[in-house]
Design an enzyme around this catalytic site. Structure first.
Site: not given
Length: 603
Positions: A533, A537, A539
Site C-alpha cells: 500500500c 502495513i 491495507r
C-alpha cells in the site's frame, strides 16, 4: 499421555510426515514427536516450529550426522568441557554444565564444540523425566579469562538453548563471572523484565548452593560430587557405536522452513466467530486489537542510545540472542546479527530508502537484494511474510519511492515474483502515497535500473485495474493488480468487492505458476506475491490476513484472526494499522461465509 496430548501428537506427526513423504525419507517416530511436543507443552504449532528450528540450526552449522566414536568429536566429548551431570535438581530437571576455562578457541573449532553439545543434550533429553521436568544450565566461568571466551560460540550455544533445542530451559546460572563479563551484563539486566531476570541469574560460586542442593553439584562448585566428566561422558558413550540418530536423515534435507500460520488449538468455527462478535461487539474487538498493539513487533525491543552500551555490545550480544530482545542500535554501532534487530532499517545510509521513518523493517525477515559490485547496501523496506501453510507467500513492502524504483524491480526479478498487488492509489487526499513505478499506458515502456518494463495490456474493472507487464532482461510476465476502492487508514465500503479482488489475484497466480511448468520447483502455490500500500502495513496486512484466514476456513472450516494478526506482526512490523481494519477482517469473513452459503438461516 492425556487424550488432548494424544491428539496433539497425532496432529504433529501428520504435519511433519506430510513433509517427510514429500522428501522421500523415513517418517518421524512417536518418541521423537513427544520429545518436541513436551518441550512446548503440546502446543502443536510451536512444536513444529521447534522441530524445524532444531533441524535447520544443525544444517546451518554443518552438523548433519553425529558420529561420537570418531575424531575429533570423541575427544571433545571426553574433554570435560561440557557434560550432563548424573544427578538432577529437586524438581527432576537435568543439570548441564559448561566449563569455560577448558575451552581454547585457538585449539578447538566451534563446529566440534557444537557437535558435542548437540550430542550430549540429545542423549539427556531421551529421558522422559528430562522432557517433563526440563533442563538447568550452569555456565561455569570460574578461573576463566578473556582468552577462554568466544563471543560467536557463546551466542550459538545460548541461541540453541533459547529456541532451537527440544528441552525446557528452566534456569541458566552464570557462575564465577569475571569482572569484565559482569559489568555489561549488569547494565543489560536493568532492561530486562522481571520474568526474564529470574530465568537467567549471575551468581557467585559461594551462592550457588542457595539455588541447587550440594548433593547435585560437583565439589568445585560447592557440592559433594567428585567431578569426573571424562568418566561420566565415557559411560554415556558406551554402547553408542553404530547408533543412528533418528533425526539425522531429516537434518540433511535442504532448508525449506515452516509457515508461522498453521492451525492452532484456539481456532474458531464460523458459529464461534459469530458468538465472539455478538458477545464482544465492535468495542470489544477494538479492545482486542488494542491488546495486540501493546505487543512489540518482535518479542521485546529496546533502543540503546549512542554511547551507553556501544563499548559493551559484544558481550550484550550473548544475552539479547538468548532472551529474544530486540535492540535498535544507534547508527554508529556497526555490530548486528544477534537476532531481532532493526539495524539495517536504522542505518543512516538506508534512511533515504524508507518512505516513513517509523515503519520498521525487521532484520530477520527483510528481503535482501543480491549483492552487486560497488554497491554499499542490499536494503529495501520489504519483508517476507508467510501465508497459510506456506512460508514466504508474500513480500509486504512500502509503496516504491522514485529513488527505489530500480530496487523494487530488482526484488521482483530476483524473487521470481509473478503477481504485484497494490492496494492504494498513487495520490490520496492531496498527498503522494506511492510513486508511479510502472508504465501506466498500454504500449508504454520504462527502464528502472537495469530492467525494462513494458505495459502490454490494461483491463479496467469496477474496483480494480489489472495490468499485464513484461520484464526484459529475458522475457518474463508479471501481472499488476491495483485495488482502487480502499481509503487510506480506512476499510473498503464492501467486503464482497475486496474478496472478489483477492479471488482474481489468486486465480492469476495459479495460472502463472502453471504456465511456468517445470521451471518452478518451489512451493506448489508459487513464488511470493508482492503486496503493498503506502507504508506496507495497514491495507497490506489486512489483505494478507484475509487471505490467510479464508484459506484456513476453506481447508479446515476454522480460523483465528487474532492469532493470525499477532503472528503476522512478528514478520512485518505493525501489520494492520487500525482497529477498523482489524474489525473489518471479522465482518468480511462472515460476509463471505454468508455469500458462500456456509451459514445456516438462523445464523
Amino acid at each position: 499421555i492425556f487424550p488432548t496430548n494424544l491428539t496433539a501428537t497425532k496432529q504433529f506427526l501428520e504435519e511433519i510426515n506430510k513433509w517427510t513423504t514429500q522428501h522421500g525419507v523415513s517418517p518421524l517416530s512417536w518418541e521423537v514427536a513427544v520429545k518436541f511436543l513436551m518441550a512446548r507443552k503440546f502446543d502443536v504449532l510451536r512444536a513444529i516450529e521447534l522441530f524445524h528450528s532444531y533441524r535447520e540450526t544443525r544444517l546451518k552449522e554443518g552438523i548433519v550426522k553425529l558420529q561420537p566414536m570418531e575424531e575429533p568429536l570423541r575427544s571433545e566429548l571426553l574433554s570435560g568441557k561440557f557434560t550432563v551431570l548424573s544427578t538432577r535438581d529437586p524438581s527432576g530437571a537435568s543439570i548441564a554444565l559448561y566449563t569455560a576455562k577448558l575451552h581454547h578457541p585457538n585449539k578447538t573449532g566451534n563446529h566440534v564444540v557444537l557437535q558435542a553439545l548437540f550430542y550430549l543434550l540429545d542423549r539427556a533429553v531421551e529421558s522422559f523425566e528430562t522432557q517433563r521436568n526440563g533442563l538447568v544450565f550452569i555456565y561455569d566461568m570460574g578461573g576463566s579469562n578473556y582468552n577462554n571466551f568466544e563471543l560467536d560460540l557463546s551466542k550459538k550455544i545460548l541461541n540453541l538453548l533459547k529456541g532451537a533445542f527440544p528441552a525446557r530451559l528452566k534456569k541458566v546460572f552464570i557462575v564465577g563471572a569475571p569482572v569484565w563479563f559482569r559489568v555489561p551484563y549488569n547494565l543489560l539486566s536493568l532492561l530486562l523484565k522481571e520474568k526474564l531476570r529470574e530465568r537467567v541469574q549471575m551468581v557467585k560460586m559461594t551462592d550457588l548452593r542457595q539455588h541447587l542442593p550440594r548433593d547435585c553439584l560437583p565439589e568445585h562448585l560447592g557440592g559433594v560430587l567428585p567431578l569426573d566428566a571424562h568418566s561420566w561422558n565415557q559411560q554415556l558413550l558406551a554402547g553408542q557405536n553404530g547408533r543412528v540418530d533418528p533425526v539425522d536423515e531429516l537434518v540433511g534435507i535442504p532448508l525449506v522452513g515452516t509457515s508461522v500460520h498453521m492451525p492452532g488449538p484456539e481456532a474458531m468455527k464460523l458459529e464461534e466467530l459469530i458468538s465472539h462478535l455478538s458477545r464482544a461487539q465492535r468495542s470489544g474487538i477494538y479492545a482486542e486489537y488494542d491488546e495486540i498493539r501493546k505487543d512489540p513487533p518482535s518479542p521485546q525491543n529496546y533502543i540503546i542510545p549512542c554511547g551507553t552500551f556501544c563499548r559493551f555490545r559484544t558481550f550484550i550480544g550473548v544475552f539479547v540472542l538468548m532472551l529474544g530482545i530486540s535492540v535498535v542500535l544507534c547508527s554508529c554501532c556497526t555490530w548486528g546479527g544477534c537476532g531481532y534487530f532493526y539495524y539495517f532499517f536504522s542505518t543512516a545510509y538506508n534512511q533515504e530508502r524508507n518512505r516513513y521513518g517509523d515503519v520498521l523493517c525487521l532484520d530477520q525477515t527483510r528481503v535482501c537484494l543480491k549483492s552487486r559490485k560497488n554497491e554499499r547496501s542490499d536494503y529495501i523496506n520489504a519483508s517476507f511474510m508467510d501465508g497459510y501453510k506456506q512460508k514466504n507467500a508474500y513480500i509486504g513492502t512500502q509503496g516504491p519511492l522514485e529513488r527505489t524504483y530500480g530496487d523494487f524491480w530488482r526484488m521482483v526479478w530476483e524473487q521470481n515474483v509473478l503477481i504485484i498487488v497494490m492496494t492504494t492509489r498513487t495520490d490520496e487526499g492531496g498527498r503522494r502515497k506511492c510513486g508511479q513505478y510502472w508504465p501506466l499506458q498500454e504500449g508504454g515502456q520504462e527502464v528502472y535500473g537495469h530492467i525494462a518494463v513494458v505495459n502490454q495490456r490494461v483491463d479496467n474493472h469496477s474496483h480494480y485495474n489489472q495490468t499485464t507487464l513484461e520484464l526484459h532482461n529475458t522475457e518474463r510476465q508479471v501481472t499488476h493488480f491495483q485495488y482502487i476502492s480502499w481509503p487510506d487508514y480506512g476499510v473498503p465500503t464492501s467486503a464482497v468487492t475486496l474478496i472478489d479482488f483477492l479471488g482474481a489475484v489468486k486465480r492469476q497466480q495459479k495460472r502463472a505458476v502453471q504456465a511456468m511448468g517445470t521451471q518452478w520447483r518451489g512451493h506448489p502455490l508459487g513464488p511470493p506475491m508482492v503486496v503493498h500500500c503506502s507504508a506496507g502495513i495497514g491495507r497490506t496486512g489486512t489483505f494478507c490476513a484475509l487471505d490467510i484466514c479464508l484459506s484456513q476456513l476453506q481447508d479446515l472450516g476454522t480460523m483465528n484472526i487474532c492469532q493470525t494478526v499477532r503472528r503476522m506482526r512478528t514478520q512485518r512490523a505493525f501489520s494492520i494499522q487500525t482497529p477498523e481494519q482489524y474489525y473489518f477482517c471479522h465482518t468480511a469473513i462472515l460476509e463471505h461465509a454468508q455469500r458462500q452459503g456456509l451459514l445456516t438461516a438462523n445464523q
